[in-house]
Design a protein around this motif. Structure first.
Motif: not given
Lengths: 257, 74
Positions: A10, A179, A182-183, A186-187, A241, A245, B55-56, B58-59, B62-63, B65-66, B69
């Motif tokens: 981190m 969304s 965060i996407r 986090v990616a 993306v 979006l 994207a949907a 993958e999100l 990732l959630m 993963f969040v 963490m």
């Protein structure tokens, strides 16, 4: 590197003040701000090199026209002819995210400079997402006045189902900025942590010695190369993306449904 | 069991969600390829929808993963 290599993936996301300190003054020039300026300068260079408006475009101009044409195409397919008005914002967001993502991956550490991924901070991606979302809401309310709220009521739903569907649609609409933000962040964070952890494996494998240690290092290093290639793809996909979006949400606001 | 080790186990369990999202992303791209080979002429027009589905899916990974963490570091 020291023998006691501690895994601290981190650390690379820490914000350090370059001028002023974080507790005192409200305006601090941090490494995040510096890398944002670098991203801005690079985008400026990229655009200035291609905006010569020659009748027969050279290589650079063809490159810039390719990107602008790409964003323009995306908006005109998802929004229609009205989408042209929103090209500046979507293009700005796309270029900023793409350049910031790619800068974060560059191996400047070879020269002793550690690149800071601007888009790995929730504050940055959150602001971008809120701006996109407010453009959607303002456009929708401006064009359709209160009729905009019919976005939450699909056509031809029976009344009983409406009681269920309207709250769901409302929540899914309100969650959009989160969304989006965060996407992206986090990616970016996940990719950088993955690379960092495996880089630590390389160091620790070499420190461990013996027969297995260097072998693990080599395998980890090869894995890092694969992950870096994947990350380059992810950088581009995340920028795409986000822009896609945003243009879809703008389509909702412009055309309702 | 003390709190620190319970946290680590919880984070590991939350990480399962990332694998589930990997299955989802695989399904999205696999199905796209499946139909794109049947009708290559129509494939390019559907790329936007492909990435929306990606994207949907993958999100949600990732959630997970969040969440992992947040359990570990907060």
């Amino acid at each position: 590197m020291a023998a006691e290599a501690r895994i601290d993936p981190m650390h690379q996301f820490q914000i350090n003040p370059l001028a002023g300190n974080l507790d005192g003054s409200p305006f601090v020039f941090t490494n995040s701000a510096m890398w944002m300026l670098i991203v801005l300068a690079l985008i400026g260079l990229f655009m200035l090199g291609g905006m010569k408006r020659q009748l027969v475009p050279g290589r650079w101009q063809a490159m810039v026209e390719g990107v602008t044409g790409f964003v323009h195409n995306m908006l005109s397919t998802s929004v229609g002819p009205e989408g042209k008005k929103f090209v500046p914002w979507v293009f700005t967001v796309f270029m900023f995210i793409l350049f910031a993502n790619l800068i974060g991956l560059m191996p400047f550490a070879l020269a002793g400079v550690h690149p800071f991924t601007v888009t790995s901070q929730f504050t940055i991606t959150g602001i971008l997402a809120i701006l996109s979302f407010s453009i959607v809401v303002i456009t929708g309310l401006w064009r359709h006045k209160l009729h905009f709220f019919s976005l939450f009521v699909p056509h031809g739903t029976p009344f009983v189902l409406k009681l269920l569907i309207v709250p769901i649609e409302l929540i899914s609409f309100l969650v959009r900025p989160f969304s989006l933000a965060i996407r992206l962040f986090v990616a970016m964070i996940a990719g950088h942590i993955l690379v960092e952890v495996f880089a630590n494996f390389v160091v620790q494998g070499l420190n461990a010695g013996g027969a297995a240690g260097p072998a693990i290092s080599v395998v980890s290093f090869l894995f890092i190369m694969g992950v870096m290639a994947l990350e380059l793809l992810v950088c581009a996909i995340q920028a795409y993306v986000f822009a896609l979006l945003t243009s879809l949400y703008i389509n909702d606001a412009v055309n309702l449904h | 069991m003390d709190l620190a080790s319970a946290k680590m186990i919880g984070a590991g369990l939350a990480g399962i969600g990332v694998g589930a999202a990997a299955i989802g992303v695989g399904i999205v791209f696999g199905q796209f390829l499946n139909s794109a080979i049947r009708n290559p002429a129509a494939a390019d027009g559907q790329q936007g929808r492909l990435f929306i589905g990606f994207a949907a899916a993958e999100l949600l990974g990732l959630m997970a993963f969040v969440v992992a963490m947040m359990i570990m570091f907060m």
